[in-house]
Design a protein around this motif. Sequence first.
Motif, PDB file in Angstrom:
ATOM      1  N   ALA D 101       0.669  -1.136  -0.015  1.00 30.28           N
ATOM      2  CA  ALA D 101      -0.033  -0.066   0.089  1.00 30.28           C
ATOM      3  C   ALA D 101       0.764   1.415   0.040  1.00 30.28           C
ATOM      4  O   ALA D 101       1.864   1.150   0.787  1.00 30.28           O
ATOM      5  CB  ALA D 101      -0.756  -0.123   1.281  1.00 30.28           C
ATOM      6  N   GLY D 102       0.418   2.379  -0.697  1.00 30.32           N
ATOM      7  CA  GLY D 102      -0.512   2.321  -1.757  1.00 30.32           C
ATOM      8  C   GLY D 102       0.065   1.968  -3.054  1.00 30.32           C
ATOM      9  O   GLY D 102       1.347   1.608  -3.439  1.00 30.32           O
ATOM     10  N   SER D 103      -0.525   1.384  -3.952  1.00 27.56           N
ATOM     11  CA  SER D 103      -0.359   0.709  -5.121  1.00 27.56           C
ATOM     12  C   SER D 103       0.321   1.935  -6.024  1.00 27.56           C
ATOM     13  O   SER D 103       1.151   1.686  -6.879  1.00 27.56           O
ATOM     14  CB  SER D 103      -1.684   0.508  -5.953  1.00 27.56           C
ATOM     15  N   GLY D 104      -0.249   2.931  -5.898  1.00 30.96           N
ATOM     16  CA  GLY D 104       0.595   4.038  -6.640  1.00 30.96           C
ATOM     17  C   GLY D 104       0.390   3.830  -8.385  1.00 30.96           C
ATOM     18  O   GLY D 104      -0.618   3.249  -8.941  1.00 30.96           O
ATOM     19  N   SER D 105       1.468   4.178  -9.108  1.00 27.82           N
ATOM     20  CA  SER D 105       1.284   3.796 -10.446  1.00 27.82           C
ATOM     21  C   SER D 105       1.598   2.197 -10.699  1.00 27.82           C
ATOM     22  O   SER D 105       1.300   1.581 -11.911  1.00 27.82           O
ATOM     23  CB  SER D 105       2.300   4.509 -11.377  1.00 27.82           C
ATOM     24  N   VAL D 122      -0.132 -11.185  -4.598  1.00 30.98           N
ATOM     25  CA  VAL D 122       0.092  -9.499  -4.239  1.00 30.98           C
ATOM     26  C   VAL D 122      -1.324  -9.101  -3.901  1.00 30.98           C
ATOM     27  O   VAL D 122      -2.313  -9.237  -4.728  1.00 30.98           O
ATOM     28  CB  VAL D 122       0.786  -8.726  -5.136  1.00 30.98           C
ATOM     29  N   TYR D 123      -1.476  -8.442  -2.709  1.00 32.33           N
ATOM     30  CA  TYR D 123      -2.516  -7.906  -2.343  1.00 32.33           C
ATOM     31  C   TYR D 123      -2.154  -6.265  -2.321  1.00 32.33           C
ATOM     32  O   TYR D 123      -1.496  -5.916  -1.291  1.00 32.33           O
ATOM     33  CB  TYR D 123      -3.170  -8.182  -0.939  1.00 32.33           C
ATOM     34  N   THR D 124      -2.847  -5.491  -3.095  1.00 28.81           N
ATOM     35  CA  THR D 124      -2.479  -4.162  -3.143  1.00 28.81           C
ATOM     36  C   THR D 124      -3.491  -3.227  -2.690  1.00 28.81           C
ATOM     37  O   THR D 124      -4.539  -3.323  -3.312  1.00 28.81           O
ATOM     38  CB  THR D 124      -1.614  -3.844  -4.684  1.00 28.81           C
ATOM     39  N   TYR D 125      -3.324  -2.410  -2.067  1.00 26.35           N
ATOM     40  CA  TYR D 125      -4.113  -0.947  -1.721  1.00 26.35           C
ATOM     41  C   TYR D 125      -3.852   0.281  -2.082  1.00 26.35           C
ATOM     42  O   TYR D 125      -2.740   0.611  -1.934  1.00 26.35           O
ATOM     43  CB  TYR D 125      -4.207  -1.142   0.195  1.00 26.35           C
ATOM     44  N   GLU D 126      -5.031   0.724  -2.401  1.00 21.26           N
ATOM     45  CA  GLU D 126      -4.851   2.241  -3.040  1.00 21.26           C
ATOM     46  C   GLU D 126      -6.127   2.868  -2.581  1.00 21.26           C
ATOM     47  O   GLU D 126      -7.360   2.556  -3.264  1.00 21.26           O
ATOM     48  CB  GLU D 126      -4.667   2.109  -4.500  1.00 21.26           C
ATOM     49  N   ASP D 154      -9.148   2.279   2.116  1.00 23.78           N
ATOM     50  CA  ASP D 154      -8.154   3.176   2.935  1.00 23.78           C
ATOM     51  C   ASP D 154      -7.452   2.093   4.047  1.00 23.78           C
ATOM     52  O   ASP D 154      -8.319   1.464   4.874  1.00 23.78           O
ATOM     53  CB  ASP D 154      -8.849   4.330   3.849  1.00 23.78           C
ATOM     54  N   ILE D 155      -6.280   2.126   4.028  1.00 27.73           N
ATOM     55  CA  ILE D 155      -5.895   1.090   5.005  1.00 27.73           C
ATOM     56  C   ILE D 155      -5.854   1.485   6.307  1.00 27.73           C
ATOM     57  O   ILE D 155      -5.465   0.718   7.286  1.00 27.73           O
ATOM     58  CB  ILE D 155      -4.184   0.868   4.797  1.00 27.73           C
ATOM     59  N   ALA D 156      -6.474   2.602   6.705  1.00 25.52           N
ATOM     60  CA  ALA D 156      -6.741   3.109   8.210  1.00 25.52           C
ATOM     61  C   ALA D 156      -7.708   1.902   8.799  1.00 25.52           C
ATOM     62  O   ALA D 156      -7.645   1.672   9.895  1.00 25.52           O
ATOM     63  CB  ALA D 156      -7.322   4.160   8.350  1.00 25.52           C
ATOM     64  N   ASP D 157      -8.483   1.475   7.771  1.00 26.51           N
ATOM     65  CA  ASP D 157      -9.500   0.529   8.012  1.00 26.51           C
ATOM     66  C   ASP D 157      -8.856  -0.995   8.474  1.00 26.51           C
ATOM     67  O   ASP D 157      -9.533  -1.951   8.715  1.00 26.51           O
ATOM     68  CB  ASP D 157     -10.600   0.484   7.305  1.00 26.51           C
ATOM     69  N   GLY D 158      -7.525  -1.129   8.292  1.00 28.65           N
ATOM     70  CA  GLY D 158      -6.946  -2.213   8.331  1.00 28.65           C
ATOM     71  C   GLY D 158      -6.951  -3.132   7.198  1.00 28.65           C
ATOM     72  O   GLY D 158      -7.453  -2.622   5.947  1.00 28.65           O
ATOM     73  N   ASP D 179       0.180  -0.649  13.569  1.00 29.15           N
ATOM     74  CA  ASP D 179      -0.835  -1.554  14.131  1.00 29.15           C
ATOM     75  C   ASP D 179      -1.580  -2.606  12.942  1.00 29.15           C
ATOM     76  O   ASP D 179      -1.435  -3.745  13.307  1.00 29.15           O
ATOM     77  CB  ASP D 179      -1.833  -1.090  15.022  1.00 29.15           C
ATOM     78  N   GLN D 180      -2.031  -2.066  12.147  1.00 28.33           N
ATOM     79  CA  GLN D 180      -2.778  -2.605  11.081  1.00 28.33           C
ATOM     80  C   GLN D 180      -1.432  -3.520  10.401  1.00 28.33           C
ATOM     81  O   GLN D 180      -1.883  -4.903   9.940  1.00 28.33           O
ATOM     82  CB  GLN D 180      -3.234  -1.811  10.031  1.00 28.33           C
ATOM     83  N   ALA D 181      -0.466  -2.916  10.102  1.00 27.09           N
ATOM     84  CA  ALA D 181       0.587  -3.631   9.470  1.00 27.09           C
ATOM     85  C   ALA D 181       1.215  -5.101  10.261  1.00 27.09           C
ATOM     86  O   ALA D 181       1.249  -6.299   9.990  1.00 27.09           O
ATOM     87  CB  ALA D 181       1.815  -3.069   9.181  1.00 27.09           C
ATOM     88  N   ALA D 182       1.047  -4.790  11.364  1.00 26.81           N
ATOM     89  CA  ALA D 182       1.777  -5.777  12.531  1.00 26.81           C
ATOM     90  C   ALA D 182       0.623  -7.081  12.590  1.00 26.81           C
ATOM     91  O   ALA D 182       1.033  -8.285  12.770  1.00 26.81           O
ATOM     92  CB  ALA D 182       1.796  -5.491  13.892  1.00 26.81           C
ATOM     93  N   LYS D 183      -0.672  -6.688  12.263  1.00 29.08           N
ATOM     94  CA  LYS D 183      -1.916  -7.768  12.521  1.00 29.08           C
ATOM     95  C   LYS D 183      -1.652  -8.595  11.343  1.00 29.08           C
ATOM     96  O   LYS D 183      -2.333  -9.621  11.283  1.00 29.08           O
ATOM     97  CB  LYS D 183      -3.150  -7.066  12.876  1.00 29.08           C
ATOM     98  N   ALA D 184      -1.345  -7.836  10.058  1.00 30.36           N
ATOM     99  CA  ALA D 184      -1.389  -8.581   8.683  1.00 30.36           C
ATOM    100  C   ALA D 184      -0.248  -9.603   8.540  1.00 30.36           C
ATOM    101  O   ALA D 184      -0.712 -10.295   7.591  1.00 30.36           O
ATOM    102  CB  ALA D 184      -1.575  -7.410   7.687  1.00 30.36           C
ATOM    103  N   VAL D 185       0.635  -9.589   9.098  1.00 29.71           N
ATOM    104  CA  VAL D 185       1.886 -10.382   8.522  1.00 29.71           C
ATOM    105  C   VAL D 185       2.024 -11.469   9.669  1.00 29.71           C
ATOM    106  O   VAL D 185       1.380 -11.540  10.719  1.00 29.71           O
ATOM    107  CB  VAL D 185       3.038  -9.564   8.546  1.00 29.71           C
ATOM    108  N   ALA D 186       2.495 -12.580   8.924  1.00 31.09           N
ATOM    109  CA  ALA D 186       2.968 -13.768   9.904  1.00 31.09           C
ATOM    110  C   ALA D 186       3.982 -13.175  10.922  1.00 31.09           C
ATOM    111  O   ALA D 186       4.724 -12.094  10.625  1.00 31.09           O
ATOM    112  CB  ALA D 186       3.588 -14.600   8.833  1.00 31.09           C
ATOM    113  N   PRO D 187       4.270 -14.047  11.871  1.00 32.25           N
ATOM    114  CA  PRO D 187       5.062 -13.830  12.970  1.00 32.25           C
ATOM    115  C   PRO D 187       6.575 -13.848  12.346  1.00 32.25           C
ATOM    116  O   PRO D 187       6.830 -14.621  11.636  1.00 32.25           O
ATOM    117  CB  PRO D 187       4.763 -15.041  14.039  1.00 32.25           C
TER     118      PRO D 187
END
Lengths: 253, 253, 253, 253
Positions: D101-105, D122-126, D154-158, D179-187
């Motif tokens: 995030a964000g995807s940009g171009s 790939v999960y890309t957020y924009e 909006d990645i504010a929503d996780g 916080d959102q990032a830490a929750k999304a990834v593997a340990p």
Amino acid sequence: MPSPGRLVLLVSPKGKRYLRPLDPERTLQTNEGILKMSDVAEAGFGRIAYTHLGQPYQVIKPSLYDLVKGVKRQTQIIYPKEIGYILLKLGIGPGASVIEAGSGSGSLTLAMSFMLGETGKVYTYERRPEFFELCRKNLERAGLGRNVEHFNADIADGFLQENVDALFLDVRTPWEYLDQAAKAVAPGAPLGFLLPTVNQVSELLAGLEAGPFADTEVLEILLRRYKPMPERLRPEDRMVAHTGFLIFARQRD
Amino acid sequence: MPSPGRLVLLVSPKGKRYLRPLDPERTLQTNEGILKMSDVAEAGFGRIAYTHLGQPYQVIKPSLYDLVKGVKRQTQIIYPKEIGYILLKLGIGPGASVIEAGSGSGSLTLAMSFMLGETGKVYTYERRPEFFELCRKNLERAGLGRNVEHFNADIADGFLQENVDALFLDVRTPWEYLDQAAKAVAPGAPLGFLLPTVNQVSELLAGLEAGPFADTEVLEILLRRYKPMPERLRPEDRMVAHTGFLIFARQRD
Amino acid sequence: MPSPGRLVLLVSPKGKRYLRPLDPERTLQTNEGILKMSDVAEAGFGRIAYTHLGQPYQVIKPSLYDLVKGVKRQTQIIYPKEIGYILLKLGIGPGASVIEAGSGSGSLTLAMSFMLGETGKVYTYERRPEFFELCRKNLERAGLGRNVEHFNADIADGFLQENVDALFLDVRTPWEYLDQAAKAVAPGAPLGFLLPTVNQVSELLAGLEAGPFADTEVLEILLRRYKPMPERLRPEDRMVAHTGFLIFARQRD
Amino acid sequence: MPSPGRLVLLVSPKGKRYLRPLDPERTLQTNEGILKMSDVAEAGFGRIAYTHLGQPYQVIKPSLYDLVKGVKRQTQIIYPKEIGYILLKLGIGPGASVIEAGSGSGSLTLAMSFMLGETGKVYTYERRPEFFELCRKNLERAGLGRNVEHFNADIADGFLQENVDALFLDVRTPWEYLDQAAKAVAPGAPLGFLLPTVNQVSELLAGLEAGPFADTEVLEILLRRYKPMPERLRPEDRMVAHTGFLIFARQRD
């Protein structure tokens, strides 16, 4: 012939370098034998003097670069790559007047003293007594310093000079002394600063924006050496990557 | 007050810079109106002079850096980042003597003339008449050059001086002139060279190895500027990546 | 849970790093006590395993970067900063085929094997038996290499493949093998080279100019690290200044 | 033969580059005449196609580097020198899963899609609809994207994913989403960030120190090009001096 007391650069057969005062009474103990300084004096600059084991040492007249590198240091010194650029930006040459704080080990003080000649003047401030002494000694040892006034004082109390041609601050929190700096220099005079971290640079920039200053610049200088082999020319494997950020500005009415 | 004829740096409200001789009879045509040089002289260094439209121009005493950048160029000039370092390595300061070839546009000549003071001496050689003239004019315009002797000569014929303190060659094939260089300098004196390509550096290194030289070094100096914004401090997007390789050595007995 | 035999990255409380195969029968002797690999396996990636003295070790799944840095080396390895760029320039991704010589310690081989997936192919050539073996072992240890064919051969005899998607030469005299390289790749395919000295780069460029090649590029990649301190952010004092020059070209009809 | 719809790189006699979809119905208008894409298809990769004026164009299979450079941009793109390093540090290869995030171009999205193969994701957020669309189109145009899921959110929503292998944030205020990032990834998973200013880097470092992260690194990558002339080899005069600071860390339990 080198005059007594002046520093002389002695280079061993293997390239090891010694910067020593030319005191004919003394000797230099080396891995290749004992070198009499009286023999060094007799040989003269650019010639060879021999140890008691017959090993040849080059006798070199130290350049300003050699003198700066030979400063005895108890602090981070300012390096030749920065010093050269500072001299140009601040217009340090014969006859100019400049304030510097803190003196530190005196590597910039030494270079300024060298360049300003008999008619120029360095006013150098250092709060800590041990560096105040160190700077004096480093200049004396290099045969320089007659155009330098040393102050063992806190620059929070302001500078004693007015209307100097340039000013350089190498202190941890230069933004606290911008009022004092602005009062000490001639209208439109250049100021320079050296800082290690980007956080300090940001804080200084904010201070300069808020005060009577213009033409602010931030830069860093990188020096990359090459192995001087004609058939296998290549950059050295490692280099100094950071010595500090240089900031320049001008006093503005 | 600035003395007539000396260069003065005029900075527009938008930061545009003009380096001009202070001739009270003249005017400067700007986008913000006409600026009378007599008004500039009256304002004095560090002050503000106004155009006939009331726009403020800063009147700045140019530093050595400003003078070097203001050199009228018909050749690649040597840049301040290299000049400062060259001065230190060659020990160029009050009273020293130095040979330089070729003069080119004279940016290094100018800096040397500035630093050497009344008692020092630059001997500058330039084969091409147009650069010989250009270098003279650039020095005169900067109010410098009284300690400079210009030679419109081919250095293949050797140098007219002996025993100079330092020598700098900024020519395409410096390896062809190493004999002449070695004869012109004092024993042990430092020599410097500036070359754009690695092939030339290799060839010079081979020449230095074959001649009476020691302590050879090759390096380059990179200058990286930052956008001076306290809240968004970052390096500039682009930079000058190459101006030349610097090579230093010492004459050896 | 990490599968047995795969490499696992163990990070000590002080940040010391160990890249070790996950063999449940084994132990790791550390300054903070003995760590059982069976405990590491049980903890799993991203978790903490404890030594017999109760000291915590992080159990990390190594990234490709970690694997490359963990290669056992008897040669100069190719560094991640170059590897990443090489992969992009050569189009190394799932399904591609690539020739590489020499294998060396196998750091680039390893990265290619990782990126090419099950359907891609690396053909890696190495003349010296000891490096041929070392490269195989480094790949096996990393759990990679099923898509790699190793050749203990001299590339002067040519390559056994044709029409490969890309080719990379990390040998001392690549200009001697340009004919062989041009024959092995698909029309228009990209080629890459890594060389330490500018003299070698010049010689390679002359060879590329004389052969069926186009779009030649020369570049170097510099990586500058910062001390990650939020309040005192600054570049590290020293950096790696040279690992090699990268040269890229395309085969041309 | 190139398959229809795939991008093809066409290089003019003078080195001008066109990245175009291979649509046999179309033509390319050039200064050297009209080039029929049907002729390009017939020539094939690595061969020459001719304009109606008989001028030769090279037909090149674009590498990942070419595809990244050919991305249509409405934002600052991420450059190949950074992309290659990011891929290694995040372990992006066949079969891995990654959030961006964000995807940009979409230049990094494109490179990830290329490297992850059929089994990766790939999960890309924009957040901004125009870039969300641009990224999709850039991937489609390159013949990539089947392993990409685009989120106009909006990645504010996780993030909607959990346990992904890696995560990359190229947003203005990444410290707000840790916080959102830490929750999304593997340990223990690696995270990467790209930021233009040192102030942002400081703020991110403070955020990383306060959260469940370890092994923080800050660095920048510089690429210096040389003029590829065997007899006059030298660095190019100017270079890109700053594209951004890279920051890496690992999630920590």
